[in-house]
Write a protein that holds these residues in place. Structure first.
Motif, mmCIF file in Angstrom:
data_model
loop_
_atom_site.group_PDB
_atom_site.id
_atom_site.type_symbol
_atom_site.label_atom_id
_atom_site.label_comp_id
_atom_site.label_asym_id
_atom_site.label_seq_id
_atom_site.Cartn_x
_atom_site.Cartn_y
_atom_site.Cartn_z
ATOM 1 N N CYS A 174 0.575 -43.390 -46.131
ATOM 2 C CA CYS A 174 1.057 -44.608 -45.518
ATOM 3 C C CYS A 174 -0.046 -45.594 -45.089
ATOM 4 O O CYS A 174 -1.111 -45.018 -44.613
ATOM 5 C CB CYS A 174 2.000 -44.462 -44.228
ATOM 6 S SG CYS A 174 2.532 -45.729 -43.405
ATOM 7 N N VAL A 186 0.006 -48.054 -43.237
ATOM 8 C CA VAL A 186 -0.100 -48.484 -41.838
ATOM 9 C C VAL A 186 -0.538 -47.420 -41.050
ATOM 10 O O VAL A 186 -1.135 -47.755 -40.115
ATOM 11 C CB VAL A 186 1.515 -49.001 -41.472
ATOM 12 C CG1 VAL A 186 1.707 -49.486 -40.171
ATOM 13 C CG2 VAL A 186 1.990 -49.813 -42.587
ATOM 14 N N CYS A 187 -0.094 -46.196 -40.978
ATOM 15 C CA CYS A 187 -0.150 -45.470 -40.053
ATOM 16 C C CYS A 187 -1.520 -44.353 -40.410
ATOM 17 O O CYS A 187 -1.815 -43.451 -39.885
ATOM 18 C CB CYS A 187 0.867 -44.642 -39.559
ATOM 19 S SG CYS A 187 1.642 -43.724 -40.696
ATOM 20 N N GLY A 246 2.257 -41.023 -39.297
ATOM 21 C CA GLY A 246 3.853 -41.209 -39.143
ATOM 22 C C GLY A 246 4.154 -42.672 -38.313
ATOM 23 O O GLY A 246 3.841 -42.789 -37.353
ATOM 24 N N CYS A 247 4.999 -43.357 -39.194
ATOM 25 C CA CYS A 247 5.386 -44.866 -38.594
ATOM 26 C C CYS A 247 6.859 -45.192 -39.016
ATOM 27 O O CYS A 247 7.425 -44.466 -39.816
ATOM 28 C CB CYS A 247 4.343 -45.730 -38.579
ATOM 29 S SG CYS A 247 4.063 -46.541 -40.217
ATOM 30 N N CYS A 259 7.033 -45.662 -42.973
ATOM 31 C CA CYS A 259 7.099 -44.583 -43.922
ATOM 32 C C CYS A 259 8.122 -43.586 -43.374
ATOM 33 O O CYS A 259 8.210 -42.225 -43.551
ATOM 34 C CB CYS A 259 5.657 -43.708 -43.670
ATOM 35 S SG CYS A 259 4.811 -43.433 -42.133
#
Ligand SMILES: [Zn+2]
Length: 365
Positions: free
Chosen positions: A288, A290-291, A295-296, A299
């Motif tokens: 991902c 973003v993270c 985990g965010c 995703c």
């Protein structure tokens, strides 16, 4: 000193009155015409009327030409005299016409420049400019990356034989994998291709190994649309066949594509999967963006997002393409530009690509 011998002739004037004239009268008549002409020429207001004046004074039916009609009845000396006077008169009229025309022209040009002047200090009216659809932009970016890595670009038909779409890809009619792909049938034996993979066989049939080819194009599935599924979606198929191609080549290639498209800190993972036309097969996940794997929301807390399928080309597919699976090996992968684009730009819903909402499309300008 020249002495004038009076010569009587019948001379037709413009007013159609027959008058007895002599050479002197003819020359006087020429002078009259010239002064009349010069006055009119000076009074001409436009260049288009200059020509009318020219015809009026020097044309075939003009009084100026008629003066010459007495020529035949003059003595040689008088003819010379009249001819010289006539030529000088014509030259002065022509010169005046030319001069007037030139001066009118420059005046008209100046007037036109004045009236058609463009005020370049006025602010312009902005024109809307078109630009590439984000999906097409992603396709171009991915194809450019593949081209730089030595891949040829090849396009197969969207309406495809069942044979190429399934049978030659190690998916005979009884194969359970067929059930997973809800297919649009055009008629018996003809489908809307469910994947770009049929082009693998088509390309192998036409090109001996080694090959590296990318096949972009739309594919079709008879399934309901939702935020992550569409009945028509874009795919870029990749295929490389050569001596001693291994899974490591596949991983290296896909990682390189991801790094060039998303950024140098991209990370991929391969999950074992099943496709009938590759063995072994793997789903590719990208960490991902973003993270970075923590985990965010983007995703779903997984830390990874599914990117596409891949694997080593099944020997029976190589055979279908006319290759010897004992001599060469290869890998294949499918990239989903929709998914790449969604991930790169944080697009939440696949359907946005097809809604033609300008507010959405302008965000990629
Ligand atoms: Zn995440």
């Amino acid at each position: 000193m020249v002495t004038f011998v009076p010569t009587s002739v019948a001379f037709l004037f413009g007013r159609s009155i027959v008058i007895e004239v002599q050479l002197d009268d003819a020359i006087r008549r020429i002078d009259e015409v010239v002064s009349e002409a010069l006055r009119d020429i000076q009074a001409v207001p436009t260049t288009s009327e200059v020509e009318q004046v020219r015809v009026r004074y020097t044309g075939k039916k003009s009084p100026f030409q008629q003066v010459l009609s007495i020529m035949g009845r003059l003595s040689a000396a008088d003819r010379k005299q009249l001819g010289a006077a006539w030529n000088a008169a014509r030259d002065s009229i022509e010169a005046a016409l030319k001069q007037r025309d030139a001066s009118l022209r420059s005046g008209e040009l100046a007037q036109r420049l004045e009236s058609e002047q463009v005020d370049i200090t006025l602010p312009g009216v902005p024109q809307p400019v078109g630009y590439r659809h984000p999906l097409l932009q992603c396709v171009r970016d991915l194809l450019q990356i593949l081209e730089q890595m030595g891949y040829a670009i090849y396009e197969g038909p969207e309406v495809e034989w069942e044979r190429y779409n399934f049978d030659l890809l190690n998916t005979p009619w009884w194969h359970p994998a067929r059930d997973e792909q809800d297919t649009f049938w055009v008629r018996e034996g003809v489908v809307l291709r469910t994947q770009t993979s049929p082009a693998q066989v088509r390309y192998m049939e036409a090109h001996p190994p080694p090959i590296r080819v990318a096949v972009p194009g739309f594919t079709y599935r008879n399934e309901a649309e939702d935020p992550t599924h569409a009945d028509m979606f874009y795919q870029i198929e990749g295929l490389a066949v050569d001596v001693d191609i291994t899974l490591a080549d596949l991983k290296g290639t896909l990682l390189q594509v991801a790094k060039r498209y998303f950024g140098p800190d991209s990370a991929l993972r391969f999950r074992p999967h099943y496709f009938p036309f590759t063995e072994p097969s793997a789903e590719i996940d990208i960490q991902c963006r973003v993270c970075h794997g923590v985990g965010c929301r983007s995703c779903d807390g997984e830390g990874w997002l599914e990117l596409g399928g891949s694997g080593m080309v099944h020997p029976s597919v190589l055979e279908a393409g006319g290759y010897d699976p004992e001599a060469v090996s290869g890998f294949a992968f499918g990239l989903g530009p929709n998914r790449y684009s969604m991930m790169k730009y944080g697009i939440p819903d696949m359907r946005l690509f097809r809604e033609n909402d300008l507010r959405f499309l302008r965000e990629f300008n």
